[in-house]
Design an enzyme around this catalytic site. Structure first.
Site, PDB file in Angstrom:
ATOM      1  N   SER A  68       1.086  -1.140   0.178  1.00 21.69           N
ATOM      2  CA  SER A  68      -0.094  -0.118   0.105  1.00 21.69           C
ATOM      3  C   SER A  68       0.741   1.280   0.184  1.00 21.69           C
ATOM      4  CB  SER A  68      -1.197  -0.126   1.576  1.00 21.69           C
ATOM      5  OG  SER A  68      -1.611   1.015   1.179  1.00 21.69           O
ATOM      6  N   TYR A 128      -2.241  -1.136  10.603  1.00 30.13           N
ATOM      7  CA  TYR A 128      -2.100  -1.176   8.612  1.00 30.13           C
ATOM      8  C   TYR A 128      -1.043  -0.654   8.673  1.00 30.13           C
ATOM      9  CZ  TYR A 128      -3.824  -1.165   4.099  1.00 30.13           C
ATOM     10  OH  TYR A 128      -4.208  -0.971   2.604  1.00 30.13           O
TER      11      TYR A 128
HETATM   12  P1  NAD Z   1     -11.337  -6.258  -0.502  1.00 28.08           P
HETATM   13  O1  NAD Z   1     -11.822  -6.091   0.866  1.00 28.08           O
HETATM   14  O2  NAD Z   1     -11.893  -6.339  -1.989  1.00 28.08           O
HETATM   15  O3  NAD Z   1     -10.694  -7.952  -0.465  1.00 28.08           O
HETATM   16  C1  NAD Z   1     -10.315  -8.280   0.434  1.00 28.08           C
HETATM   17  C2  NAD Z   1     -10.095  -9.581  -0.470  1.00 28.08           C
HETATM   18  O4  NAD Z   1      -8.847 -10.651   1.750  1.00 28.08           O
HETATM   19  C3  NAD Z   1     -11.323 -10.602   0.038  1.00 28.08           C
HETATM   20  O5  NAD Z   1     -11.296 -12.056  -0.525  1.00 28.08           O
HETATM   21  C4  NAD Z   1     -11.344 -11.744   1.330  1.00 28.08           C
HETATM   22  O6  NAD Z   1     -11.874 -12.196   1.476  1.00 28.08           O
HETATM   23  C5  NAD Z   1     -10.242 -11.702   1.770  1.00 28.08           C
HETATM   24  N1  NAD Z   1      -9.811 -11.765   3.232  1.00 28.08           N
HETATM   25  C6  NAD Z   1     -10.175 -10.925   4.405  1.00 28.08           C
HETATM   26  N2  NAD Z   1      -9.316 -11.221   5.193  1.00 28.08           N
HETATM   27  C7  NAD Z   1      -9.105 -12.377   4.981  1.00 28.08           C
HETATM   28  C8  NAD Z   1      -8.994 -14.069   5.733  1.00 28.08           C
HETATM   29  N3  NAD Z   1      -8.535 -13.909   7.092  1.00 28.08           N
HETATM   30  N4  NAD Z   1      -8.384 -14.999   4.291  1.00 28.08           N
HETATM   31  C9  NAD Z   1      -8.821 -14.944   3.851  1.00 28.08           C
HETATM   32  N5  NAD Z   1      -8.874 -13.972   3.018  1.00 28.08           N
HETATM   33  C10 NAD Z   1      -9.476 -12.777   3.759  1.00 28.08           C
HETATM   34  O7  NAD Z   1      -9.865  -5.294  -0.198  1.00 28.08           O
HETATM   35  P2  NAD Z   1      -9.021  -4.968  -1.303  1.00 28.08           P
HETATM   36  O8  NAD Z   1      -9.368  -3.829  -1.397  1.00 28.08           O
HETATM   37  O9  NAD Z   1      -9.258  -5.421  -2.592  1.00 28.08           O
HETATM   38  O10 NAD Z   1      -7.350  -5.169  -0.752  1.00 28.08           O
HETATM   39  C11 NAD Z   1      -6.975  -5.529  -1.072  1.00 28.08           C
HETATM   40  C12 NAD Z   1      -4.984  -5.868  -0.948  1.00 28.08           C
HETATM   41  O11 NAD Z   1      -5.082  -4.683  -2.026  1.00 28.08           O
HETATM   42  C13 NAD Z   1      -5.233  -5.514   1.323  1.00 28.08           C
HETATM   43  O12 NAD Z   1      -3.554  -5.814   1.452  1.00 28.08           O
HETATM   44  C14 NAD Z   1      -5.234  -4.067   0.452  1.00 28.08           C
HETATM   45  O13 NAD Z   1      -4.374  -3.466   2.142  1.00 28.08           O
HETATM   46  C15 NAD Z   1      -4.594  -4.115  -0.558  1.00 28.08           C
HETATM   47  N6  NAD Z   1      -4.932  -2.915  -0.723  1.00 28.08           N
HETATM   48  C16 NAD Z   1      -5.828  -1.807  -1.180  1.00 28.08           C
HETATM   49  C17 NAD Z   1      -6.466  -0.618  -1.475  1.00 28.08           C
HETATM   50  C18 NAD Z   1      -7.048   0.256  -1.559  1.00 28.08           C
HETATM   51  O14 NAD Z   1      -7.362   1.134  -1.991  1.00 28.08           O
HETATM   52  N7  NAD Z   1      -8.664  -0.841  -1.680  1.00 28.08           N
HETATM   53  C19 NAD Z   1      -5.003   0.019  -0.934  1.00 28.08           C
HETATM   54  C20 NAD Z   1      -3.823  -0.024  -1.169  1.00 28.08           C
HETATM   55  C21 NAD Z   1      -3.236  -1.412  -0.730  1.00 28.08           C
END
Ligand code: NAD
Length: 262
Positions: free
Chosen positions: A144, A157
């Site tokens: 991130s 986080y």
């Molecule tokens: P999201 O909530 O859409 O997806 C998260 C996924 O992780 C889902 O498939 C969920 O079921 C799974 N998950 C959660 N807990 C779990 C567990 N204990 N075991 C197995 N699976 C689990 O989120 P996203 O925004 O797509 O985030 C994905 C990654 O990207 C994360 O690591 C997040 O920190 C990172 N990220 C997101 C953003 C953003 O703005 N959305 C920005 C930077 C980084």
């Protein structure tokens, strides 16, 4: 883009958001996929079968909980049994909790460190032996912008994401001579369920409206004033698996609309 046919990509947290976008992008290039994550069983099966039929690839689903070392070990064993190894490992599963540090629930701290940081250690240590044997491997950690800079009320986080950056660099050095690259992608805000869920909490923590959170907190950090898209992140992930990207390793790659250039 180079074909992924014959390769297997395991993407943690790929039932939603960025992980699902990455799974779709790899399947489009012909790669076999291991999906992971939570959600409604029927919806996940529709997703799995849909990817298989649309792209003519094999898609497995494993519901392992990324907060459990034992569950991760079992998932990695099943992936090796089915596909002979994981060529491309994408550590993407992640959760968020927004609260001042002195109010931060201990259980949330523990869960965020386990899912956003320790899970990548457990998947990577299990994936590397087969990668070394095959003389090819790609590990992509979805970190991130918070791996590079902090924001208030996100202590767990930010700590986990800074940790994943250090882990990325360390493992990259350990396997550099074995045609295995290890990189971190650092997205800015992408409008996925993870971000949608934190808007009300951030509004509460800062005492402002949800509209103000989007305008003055989230997009205020991004000079482009646009959310990053899932497709932009997925496209970089696929590029990192190509032969052209073989010299990119140990890199912490921002995809955040200029946020960390401030
Ligand atoms: P999201 O909530 O859409 O997806 C998260 C996924 O992780 C889902 O498939 C969920 O079921 C799974 N998950 C959660 N807990 C779990 C567990 N204990 N075991 C197995 N699976 C689990 O989120 P996203 O925004 O797509 O985030 C994905 C990654 O990207 C994360 O690591 C997040 O920190 C990172 N990220 C997101 C953003 C953003 O703005 N959305 C920005 C930077 C980084």
């Amino acid at each position: 883009m180079q074909s992924q046919r014959g390769r297997t990509a395991l993407i943690t947290g790929s039932t939603s958001g960025i992980g699902l976008g990455i799974a779709e992008a790899f399947a489009r290039q012909g790669g076999n996929i291991v999906l992971n994550g939570f959600g409604d069983a029927a919806q996940i099966e529709t997703l799995r079968a849909g990817l298989e039929s649309k792209h003519g690839v094999q898609v497995a689903y494993d519901g392992a909980d990324m907060s459990s070392a034992a569950a991760i070990e079992a998932m990695m064993k099943r992936a090796v049994e089915r596909f002979g190894g994981v060529d491309i490992l994408v550590n993407n599963a992640g959760i968020q909790h927004v609260a001042p540090v002195d109010d931060f629930p201990v259980s949330k701290w523990d869960a965020i460190i386990a899912i956003n940081l320790s899970a990548a250690f457990h998947t990577t240590r299990a994936a590397l032996p087969a990668m070394k044997k095959r003389g090819f491997g790609r590990v992509i950690n979805i970190a991130s912008a918070h791996a590079l800079v902090a924001s208030p009320f996100k202590s767990a986080y930010v700590a986990a994401k800074h940790g994943i950056a250090g882990f990325t660099k360390t493992v990259a050095l350990e396997v550099a001579e074995q045609n295995i690259t290890v990189n971190a992608i650092c997205p800015g805000y992408v409008l996925t369920p993870l971000v949608q869920k934190q808007i009300p909490d951030t509004a509460r923590a800062r005492g402002i409206s949800e509209e103000e959170v989007v305008k003055n907190v989230l997009l205020a950090a991004q000079p482009t004033k646009k959310f990053v898209t899932v497709e932009q992140v997925a496209s970089l992930a696929v590029y990192l698996t190509t032969d052209d990207a073989a010299s990119i390793t140990g890199a912490i790659l921002p995809v955040e609309g200029g946020w960390t250039a401030h």
